[in-house]
Design a protein around this motif. Structure first.
Motif, PDB file in Angstrom:
ATOM      1  N   PHE A  26      24.297 -41.569 -13.062  1.00  0.00           N
ATOM      2  CA  PHE A  26      22.837 -41.616 -13.091  1.00  0.00           C
ATOM      3  C   PHE A  26      22.268 -40.264 -13.525  1.00  0.00           C
ATOM      4  O   PHE A  26      21.397 -40.196 -14.408  1.00  0.00           O
ATOM      5  CB  PHE A  26      22.311 -41.996 -11.703  1.00  0.00           C
ATOM      6  CG  PHE A  26      20.808 -42.036 -11.616  1.00  0.00           C
ATOM      7  CD1 PHE A  26      20.116 -43.199 -11.900  1.00  0.00           C
ATOM      8  CD2 PHE A  26      20.081 -40.910 -11.252  1.00  0.00           C
ATOM      9  CE1 PHE A  26      18.730 -43.246 -11.829  1.00  0.00           C
ATOM     10  CE2 PHE A  26      18.703 -40.932 -11.174  1.00  0.00           C
ATOM     11  CZ  PHE A  26      18.023 -42.109 -11.475  1.00  0.00           C
ATOM     12  N   TYR A  47      20.055 -39.222 -16.664  1.00  0.00           N
ATOM     13  CA  TYR A  47      18.707 -38.741 -16.340  1.00  0.00           C
ATOM     14  C   TYR A  47      18.466 -37.349 -16.903  1.00  0.00           C
ATOM     15  O   TYR A  47      17.368 -37.045 -17.388  1.00  0.00           O
ATOM     16  CB  TYR A  47      18.546 -38.745 -14.816  1.00  0.00           C
ATOM     17  CG  TYR A  47      17.217 -38.263 -14.312  1.00  0.00           C
ATOM     18  CD1 TYR A  47      16.087 -39.082 -14.358  1.00  0.00           C
ATOM     19  CD2 TYR A  47      17.090 -36.982 -13.771  1.00  0.00           C
ATOM     20  CE1 TYR A  47      14.865 -38.633 -13.873  1.00  0.00           C
ATOM     21  CE2 TYR A  47      15.878 -36.538 -13.289  1.00  0.00           C
ATOM     22  CZ  TYR A  47      14.761 -37.356 -13.345  1.00  0.00           C
ATOM     23  OH  TYR A  47      13.554 -36.911 -12.872  1.00  0.00           O
ATOM     24  N   VAL A  81      21.064 -46.854  -6.242  1.00  0.00           N
ATOM     25  CA  VAL A  81      21.197 -46.141  -7.516  1.00  0.00           C
ATOM     26  C   VAL A  81      21.051 -47.105  -8.682  1.00  0.00           C
ATOM     27  O   VAL A  81      20.384 -46.803  -9.686  1.00  0.00           O
ATOM     28  CB  VAL A  81      22.550 -45.405  -7.583  1.00  0.00           C
ATOM     29  CG1 VAL A  81      22.706 -44.692  -8.920  1.00  0.00           C
ATOM     30  CG2 VAL A  81      22.679 -44.403  -6.449  1.00  0.00           C
ATOM     31  N   ALA A 107      18.136 -47.034 -11.593  1.00  0.00           N
ATOM     32  CA  ALA A 107      18.420 -47.010 -13.030  1.00  0.00           C
ATOM     33  C   ALA A 107      17.622 -48.084 -13.757  1.00  0.00           C
ATOM     34  O   ALA A 107      17.080 -47.839 -14.843  1.00  0.00           O
ATOM     35  CB  ALA A 107      19.919 -47.194 -13.261  1.00  0.00           C
ATOM     36  N   MET A 124      18.339 -45.813 -19.182  1.00  0.00           N
ATOM     37  CA  MET A 124      19.040 -45.528 -17.940  1.00  0.00           C
ATOM     38  C   MET A 124      19.802 -46.747 -17.447  1.00  0.00           C
ATOM     39  O   MET A 124      20.925 -46.639 -16.939  1.00  0.00           O
ATOM     40  CB  MET A 124      18.056 -45.059 -16.874  1.00  0.00           C
ATOM     41  CG  MET A 124      17.534 -43.652 -17.069  1.00  0.00           C
ATOM     42  SD  MET A 124      18.822 -42.416 -16.828  1.00  0.00           S
ATOM     43  CE  MET A 124      19.212 -42.680 -15.111  1.00  0.00           C
TER      44      MET A 124
END
Length: 801
Positions: free
Chosen positions: A161, A165, A534, A538, A545
């Motif tokens: 992630f 990011y 998570v 996303a 993402m």
């Protein structure tokens, strides 16, 4: 009117009041519909323990969606059916009344502990909105996530992630395995990971305060290795010698305990090396063929450089080492000769959880002894963990914003020009100071994903100030612990018995394992597992993402990981010891074990057995064992030399194992005693401490419970006028603490010992305010190679209260 118990039960049955038994527990209801009692449904399910970093396999007994028993999984290579008390106490953590069961948002000042509940979906939406805002304004590099030794989905998913990011700040507060040895192995072998020790097959264990039977990162595995070592039927009984200032459990179980002054283990290792060299007892073939820097070096443009042999023979004569360590000179000669005679032999440093008790140079000195006797990557010697790839799904190329942010330094990285190994060994203890000083930039969002930095930090008050400064702190703790009290938003993680999980671990013999964790009960609480959190983040961050984490839920990630292992053709589902032996025999004969016919069949056996392992380990694969530029064991560290570029003798010594004195008493010093802080065996590495069973037994070896104490030798106590049980005040230059005196002959004179693991400010009724945290006394010294903290360099005074 008085009524007996029998009369009460008869009356209740007659009135129908007891016709529908109901036991109210979080998410659990016993009993069928009105008037229709149901037959209990009993199941036995495999999963993985997440109480500590050990990663043991479990078999959980479930009756009507309620956990009623926990046992070890006999097929799991880490614990082979054995368990420690922490695993058995998981039932108390599951049904703990203080466990947070829903998300909450701050409803008062930070640190007040006042929160109001909100829905989990709303909490995730708020976090996603904040992450989008920070990325579009100040930049994604100003987001950090702190984990705590996680080897599974948490590390895997947060890592992916943050890469997508645009942040390098995945901060691990505690290395998952053998965190003390990791930088030493990197310096001497070029391996960016810990190593294992084949304790079951060794013949001599020289333990330098390793506490491998107290606080080992895999306690059940360490205990199993000890049992195997003690029941081996060789011609000569294996010998265990333990060196530590205090008689710990490991010292009590050893054949010999040798007391030593705190922080001087590295000097003793170099004294033993002096004897091995002067008497020619080292393994000449290994040293001559597979090491670098043993003899003096000639480097073009800089002249001759001092080697390991000359440094040790010059500076570490046994008589000098005896003065430093308090270990008698004759004992140093005897230990060295024993270490060279019993083959294979192992030298262990601290391999536990929690606090840093040895410096990198000390660990290099200890690890050098293994090379001196040729115990590197041989049966009964040091083993080297193999890498395991879990996900074949590539991470999409970062966009322009992420690329610019990923080029920035990590917030937990010290200056590599001052600390040579700082660029490869993170320094989470610096987190508070760097946040407070905005170095190298401010942090806008801090996610605590299983970490409790306020308690674990040697400077808890500074950590509180840092959390108060960060604009948006999110805690995923299922407890209102020391750090969660400073969060703006709490999204409690699911209990490990109620979520999907992975754990990547290894046996001490080097066998990689990937254990599966799965929910053994359903509908436990209204929280979201951190892995699912998570994945949802996303998705809410946008298509790019989401493409980095294209999984529906945590179970889909687990399945994808095992599909990758199936495609690799290596290893297979867990099996009994007999099957493992058969597999090894086939491999040595040039054959392979039969493989599952499909990925579905493979995954079904994984779930049933509890995980995957590869029992094949080939020794002496030197390309895998030595990764530093000389492709040899580096007494003179090439890794360090490349960073400091030595020009003078002092620089040269920085590349070699050597001893650096800790703070010594000066004439008239007001602090004449050395403080030795040690982790409590039951609580070290424990993720959930609010457990009455464990609090009841954590001080059992000292006959103490539900409180802190300070251990002092009776000779020292008499000199200070202190008796057993006296209330005493322990004072350092940093602070003071009032506690009870425990007279203990198993502690060196002029040394006092205090346990670490108690003294929480939060977490629940069985941990909040129980005992004291000795961190308020500790003056941590900074490791010159890694910038890491060294806890056992503090001097104190002690008097009756």
């Amino acid at each position: 009117m008085r009524m007996t118990r029998r009369e009460f039960l008869i009356a209740g049955t007659a009135s129908g009041a007891l016709s529908k038994p109901v036991l109210s527990l979080p998410g659990v209801i016993y009993g069928g519909a009105e008037g229709t009692p149901s037959e209990p449904v009993e199941r036995s399910l495999t999963t993985t323990c997440r109480q500590c970093p050990g990663g043991c396999g479990l078999r959980v007994r479930v009756v009507d969606n309620r956990v009623v028993g926990i046992a070890g999984n006999p097929a799991h290579p880490v614990n082979r059916g054995g368990l420690c008390p922490r695993a058995l106490a998981a039932v108390q953590t599951l049904y703990n009344p203080d466990r947070l069961t829903e998300a909450a948002v701050l409803a008062g000042p930070k640190g007040s502990g006042r929160y109001r509940p909100i829905g989990c979906s709303e909490a995730i939406r708020r976090l996603a909105a904040k992450l989008r805002e920070v990325r579009e304004t100040s930049g994604p590099h100003r987001v950090a996530v702190v984990i705590n030794g996680d080897r599974g989905l948490n590390r895997l998913l947060w890592g992916r992630f943050l890469q997508g990011y645009g942040s390098n700040n995945l901060i691990d507060w505690s290395f998952p395995e053998g965190h003390e040895v990791y930088p030493a192995v990197w310096a001497m072998q070029g391996l960016k990971r810990a190593v294992g020790y084949d304790l079951e097959r060794t013949r001599y264990v020289l333990s330098f305060a390793s506490q491998w039977l107290d606080t080992h990162w895999s306690p059940a595995q360490a205990s199993g290795a000890f049992a195997a070592l003690r029941t081996s039927h060789g011609a000569v009984r294996p010998r265990i010698v333990h060196v530590e200032p205090r008689l710990s459990i490991t010292g009590a179980k050893a054949d010999e305990w040798i007391p030593i002054r705190p922080g001087t283990e590295g000097a003793l290792a170099l004294g033993l090396a002096h004897v091995l060299l002067s008497e020619g007892l080292y393994d000449r073939q290994f040293v001559e063929q597979l090491t670098h820097g043993f003899e003096d070096l000639v480097v073009e443009g800089t002249g001759e450089r001092i080697g390991y042999r000359r440094l040790v023979l010059r500076d570490y004569a046994p008589s000098k080492v005896a003065d430093i360590t308090g270990v008698e000179e004759g004992t140093i000669f005897r230990l060295a000769r024993e270490f060279a005679t019993y083959k294979p032999a192992l030298a262990l440093g601290y391999d536990g959880s929690g606090i840093s008790t040895q410096r990198c140079y000390d660990r290099m000195a200890i690890h050098s002894l293994n090379a001196m006797v040729g115990s590197i990557d041989v049966p009964g010697g040091v083993t080297h963990f193999q890498d395991v790839d879990l996900l074949s799904q590539p991470i999409p190329e970062p966009d322009e914003v992420a690329r610019a942010a990923l080029a920035r330094p990590r917030i937990d990285q010290a200056d590599p020009s001052t600390y040579p190994l700082a660029d490869v060994v993170p320094a989470p203890h610096l987190l508070a100071e760097r946040i407070l000083a905005d170095l190298p930039y401010p942090i806008d969002v801090l996610v605590l994903a299983g970490a409790n930095p306020v308690f674990d930090s040697p400077y808890p008050e500074r950590m509180k100030q840092a959390l108060a400064k960060v604009p948006f702190v999110v805690s995923l703790s299922p407890w209102l612990d020391d750090s969660a009290r400073w969060a703006d938003l709490i999204i409690p993680d699911q209990h490990f018995l109620a979520r999907w999980e992975l754990d990547v671990s290894h046996t001490l013999t080097g066998e990689p394992t990937v254990s599966i964790g799965r929910p053994v009960i359903a509908g436990f609480s209204r929280t979201t597992a951190s892995a699912d959190l998570v994945l949802e983040l996303a998705r809410q961050m946008g298509e790019r993402m989401a493409s980095a984490l294209p999984y529906k839920d945590a179970q889909a990630v687990v399945r994808a990981a095992y599909d990758t292992l199936y495609a690799s053709g290596q290893g297979g589902p867990l099996g009994p010891v007999e099957e493992v032996g058969w597999t090894r025999l086939l491999e040595r004969s040039g054959w392979g074990p039969p493989r599952e016919t499909s990925a579905d069949t493979f995954y079904g056996k994984i779930v049933e057995s509890g995980g995957w392992s590869d029992p094949i380990y080939y020794h002496r694969e030197w390309d895998r064992v030595f990764r530093s530029p000389p492709q040899r064991f580096a007494f003179h560290s090439v890794v360090i030399a490349e960073r400091i570029r030595p020009r003078a003798l002092e620089d040269d010594i920085r590349c070699l194992p050597h001893y650096e004195p800790v703070h010594e008493t000066e004439p008239g010093d007001a602090f004449p005693l050395r403080l030795y802080v040690y982790p409590l065996a039951i609580l070290a590495g424990l993720r959930d401490v609010n457990v009455p069973w464990l609090m009841d037994i954590c001080g059992a070896i000292m006959c103490e419970r539900w409180g802190s104490w300070v251990e002092i030798n009776p000779v020292t106590a008499r000199r200070l006028g202190i008796a057993e049980g006296d209330s005493v005040i322990v004072t350092s230059r940093r602070g003071k603490m009032q506690t009870r005196a425990k007279l203990f002959e198993g502690i060196m004179p002029d040394v006092v010992a205090m346990p670490w693991g108690l003294g929480h400010e939060g977490g629940g009724r069985w941990s909040d305010g129980v005992g004291q945290n000795p961190s308020k006394l500790v003056e941590t010294h900074t490791d010159r190679l890694t910038s890491g903290p060294f806890w056992n360099a503090t001097r104190v005074a002690m008097r009756k209260a």
